[in-house]
Design an enzyme around this catalytic site. Structure first.
Site, short mmCIF file in Angstrom:
data_model
loop_
_atom_site.label_atom_id
_atom_site.label_comp_id
_atom_site.label_asym_id
_atom_site.label_seq_id
_atom_site.Cartn_x
_atom_site.Cartn_y
_atom_site.Cartn_z
N GLU A 255 0.95 -0.98 -0.09
CA GLU A 255 0.20 0.16 0.03
C GLU A 255 0.91 1.19 -0.03
O GLU A 255 1.39 1.73 0.89
CB GLU A 255 -0.72 0.08 1.40
CG GLU A 255 -1.62 -1.13 1.55
CD GLU A 255 -2.83 -1.35 0.46
OE1 GLU A 255 -3.16 -0.58 -0.16
OE2 GLU A 255 -3.32 -2.53 0.48
N CYS A 294 -2.94 8.75 3.39
CA CYS A 294 -2.31 8.35 1.99
C CYS A 294 -3.59 8.60 0.99
O CYS A 294 -3.25 8.58 -0.14
CB CYS A 294 -2.18 6.96 2.10
SG CYS A 294 -3.25 5.94 2.75
P1 NAP Z 1 8.35 4.98 4.74
O1 NAP Z 1 9.44 5.84 5.02
O2 NAP Z 1 8.15 4.13 3.55
O3 NAP Z 1 8.30 3.89 6.01
C1 NAP Z 1 7.13 2.67 6.11
C2 NAP Z 1 7.63 1.89 6.95
O4 NAP Z 1 8.49 1.04 6.49
C3 NAP Z 1 8.16 2.16 8.32
O5 NAP Z 1 7.65 1.26 9.43
C4 NAP Z 1 9.53 1.92 8.44
O6 NAP Z 1 10.39 1.77 9.18
C5 NAP Z 1 9.71 0.73 7.27
N1 NAP Z 1 10.96 0.65 6.62
C6 NAP Z 1 11.72 1.71 6.26
N2 NAP Z 1 12.72 0.97 5.44
C7 NAP Z 1 12.58 -0.22 5.66
C8 NAP Z 1 13.12 -1.39 4.89
N3 NAP Z 1 14.57 -1.48 4.25
N4 NAP Z 1 12.83 -2.61 5.41
C9 NAP Z 1 11.71 -2.70 6.04
N5 NAP Z 1 10.97 -1.81 6.59
C10 NAP Z 1 11.39 -0.68 6.16
O7 NAP Z 1 6.96 5.73 4.85
P2 NAP Z 1 6.63 6.77 6.05
O8 NAP Z 1 7.12 7.85 6.04
O9 NAP Z 1 6.18 5.97 7.44
O10 NAP Z 1 4.89 6.89 5.58
C11 NAP Z 1 4.59 7.76 4.91
C12 NAP Z 1 4.23 7.39 3.33
O11 NAP Z 1 3.12 6.27 3.65
C13 NAP Z 1 3.38 8.49 2.66
O12 NAP Z 1 4.03 8.24 1.24
C14 NAP Z 1 1.95 7.78 2.28
O13 NAP Z 1 1.37 7.97 1.10
C15 NAP Z 1 2.14 6.54 2.62
N6 NAP Z 1 0.99 5.52 3.26
C16 NAP Z 1 0.44 5.02 2.44
C17 NAP Z 1 -0.71 4.23 3.10
C18 NAP Z 1 -1.45 3.40 2.19
O14 NAP Z 1 -2.55 2.47 2.70
N7 NAP Z 1 -1.62 3.08 0.84
C19 NAP Z 1 -1.14 4.53 4.12
C20 NAP Z 1 -0.69 5.40 4.90
C21 NAP Z 1 0.88 6.03 4.23
P3 NAP Z 1 11.02 2.99 10.19
O15 NAP Z 1 9.91 3.73 10.30
O16 NAP Z 1 11.66 2.30 11.43
O17 NAP Z 1 12.05 3.48 9.47
#
Ligand code: NAP
Length: 518
Positions: A255, A294
């Protein structure tokens, strides 16, 4: 305070201090989280073996009762969650409710679905096909729980809802969860899981939690496991292309982000009820959760002859919203989750500025520019969407959207599809033809389409709100994933097998199965 992880049946701290969690309104550090040095491979095995085994002995109805007990624990402790959501996520009361009550509501909804499937542990699809000349050999389709673990990686904007919506579907499906909240806001997930664990309503290994960066979780995936990731498209790509993910055959659903559109119908003009409803919805997009959803509206498509009236109405609406620390209950727009997200949002607005003009906002409000991560509600206007790229590609994860003109419904649909695949879109129209065309033509580009007409009026759940009855996820840049959608949400966690045999073989299977369509 240092957050711990619930792994292998115990709360365990990481070896290092780890990352700081902050109050985004003040910049003050409120907790630390770290998962270094933890035996994550052992934790995955514990969840798979202990938690999975326990869940698979329970019927769907018993798993439903378990979720109800979890929802009751969370409801009892709700008041402190609201405080944590304010302190660590910068949530207003409305923002916090979407996350906290959204999570509790989804647990209760899946609890009811579990009850509806009764004492069975498998699902048999209705209907059968005769495969031989004589009526002695048929096929039917049976769903069984996968003996794996559901690794659930979440984004920072929904530490409650994001965790519980994933856990709810996995639990009913009979699969244990390894939840990995985003570090920036993991305090709320941690507190909720602590309360549930202390209440002793869930067998050991069914719910597991890793607070910290979780490096190593993907390395421990096996063929019966799954990864449900919510976050940015970039991290989604890293996960999708991880060698163990590719090699193990673990199921993956992503997602990711998207640049969602709303369309003011060609039949709607200033003074119409639908015009005001669309303005109201855009106002929500520029205020609720400081735009960190999102599914939020990022592009607003308006008939070209009403562009000025629409933008004036939106600017007038959002300029009335108080921005600030939600400790003041009058505040409508809180801060973004931290300074990094604020900087990302401001950089994104600057990029959009190459193709669009800022009509209001565009910066941190002057009186708040300091330690807090504030961004003023920002509306931009792009006059030539067909020749623009950034406005269809850059997701500013904050209170920001771009308005653009269109000429006829076919043109609006072309522009909406330029987002490359989105989680959600909405259409405000009474025009039957516009609605039909939108559903048919924009369906392949969207996971969800909200249609608001005068009959529905204000009685809709909103462009951004994900309902557990409806699928959540979107094609293309939105990640191509699918979650929720009632019983459909169980598919990720169960295996469908074609069973071939005689009518008496099916009679035996049917005795232990619920007949349903997933
Ligand atoms: P993110 O930086 O991509 O991080 C998401 C999750 O992935 C966090 O738990 C992060 O952990 C983890 N992560 C990062 N690198 C990883 C790796 N190499 N291996 C495993 N896990 C890893 O996103 P965010 O900044 O938290 O969220 C914002 C984004 O999410 C926005 O772009 C938004 O559009 C999107 N979003 C989408 C939805 C949907 O349902 N489609 C819903 C909400 C948000 P850490 O925090 O520990 O780094």
């Amino acid at each position: 305070m240092k957050l711990e992880s619930l792994i292998s049946g115990k709360w365990t701290a990481g070896a290092a201090d780890g990352r700081s969690l902050v109050n985004p309104a003040t910049g003050e550090t409120v907790a630390h989280a770290d998962a270094s040095g933890l035996d994550l491979s052992g934790a995955m095995a514990f969840a798979r073996d202990k938690g999975g085994a326990a869940l698979r002995t329970m019927s769907f109805a018993e798993r439903g009762a378990l979720l109800k007990a979890v929802a009751d624990v969370l409801t009892e402790n709700r008041a402190k969650y609201e405080d944590i959501a304010r302190i660590n996520s910068g949530n207003t009361k409305v923002d916090a409710s979407i996350d906290i009550d959204g999570g509790i509501g989804t647990l209760k909804y899946y609890s009811r679905l579990g009850k509806s499937l009764g004492e069975a542990t498998t699902v048999l699809e209705a209907g059968q096909d005769q495969l031989a000349k004589e009526p002695v050999f048929f096929s039917r389709h049976l769903w069984t729980s996968r003996p794996g673990v559901a690794l659930q990686i979440n984004a920072f904007n929904f530490p409650s809802w994001g965790m519980w919506e994933k856990i709810a579907a996995a639990t009913i499906a009979g699969v244990p969860s390894m939840a990995k909240p985003a570090t920036a806001t993991a305090w709320l997930s941690h507190e909720m899981m602590r309360d549930v664990d202390a209440a002793n309503v869930v067998p050991a290994g069914v719910f597991n939690l890793v607070c910290g960066n979780g490096e190593g979780l993907l390395d421990a995936l096996g063929p019966m496991d799954s990864v449900a990731f919510t976050g940015s498209a970039d991290t989604g790509l890293t996960i999708r292309s991880h060698p163990v993910v590719l090699r193990s055959g673990a199921r993956v659903t992503i997602e990711a982000d998207s640049v969602n559109a709303t369309i003011l119908g060609p039949d709607v003009a200033p003074g119409d009820a639908l015009f005001d409803l669309a303005v109201r919805e855009v106002g929500k997009a520029l205020s609720v959760k400081a735009g960190q959803l999102c599914t939020n509206i990022r592009r607003i498509l308006v008939p070209k002859n009403h562009l000025d009236a629409f933008t004036e109405a939106v600017v007038a609406t959002v300029s009335r919203f108080p921005v600030g620390d939600p400790v003041d209950e009058a505040v409508r727009v809180g801060p973004l989750v931290n300074k990094r997200q604020q900087q990302d949002a401001l950089d994104g607005i600057a990029r959009l500025g190459r193709e669009a003009r800022v009509l209001t906002g565009g910066a941190a409000p002057a009186e708040l520019d300091g330690a807090g991560a504030f961004v003023a509600p920002t509306l931009l206007a792009c006059s030539d969407p067909h020749n623009a790229e950034l406005v269809h590609a850059v997701e500013v994860f904050g209170p920001c959207a771009t308005v653009m003109p269109y000429d006829g419904i076919a043109d609006a649909m072309k522009i909406a599809a330029m987002g490359g695949g989105s989680l959600a879109m909405s259409l405000f129209s009474n025009d039957a033809d516009a609605r039909l065309q939108t559903a048919g033509t924009l369906g392949p580009w969207h996971g969800r389409i909200l249609m608001v007409d005068e009959e529905t009026g204000r009685n809709h759940t909103g462009h951004s709100i994900v309902m557990p009855q409806c699928v959540h996820g979107g094609p293309g840049r939105a990640g191509g994933g699918e979650e929720l959608g009632g019983l459909r949400g169980l598919r990720l966690h169960m295996q469908r097998s074609a069973i071939q045999g005689s009518p008496s073989a099916f009679a035996g299977l049917a005795e232990r199965a619920a007949e349903a369509a997933l």
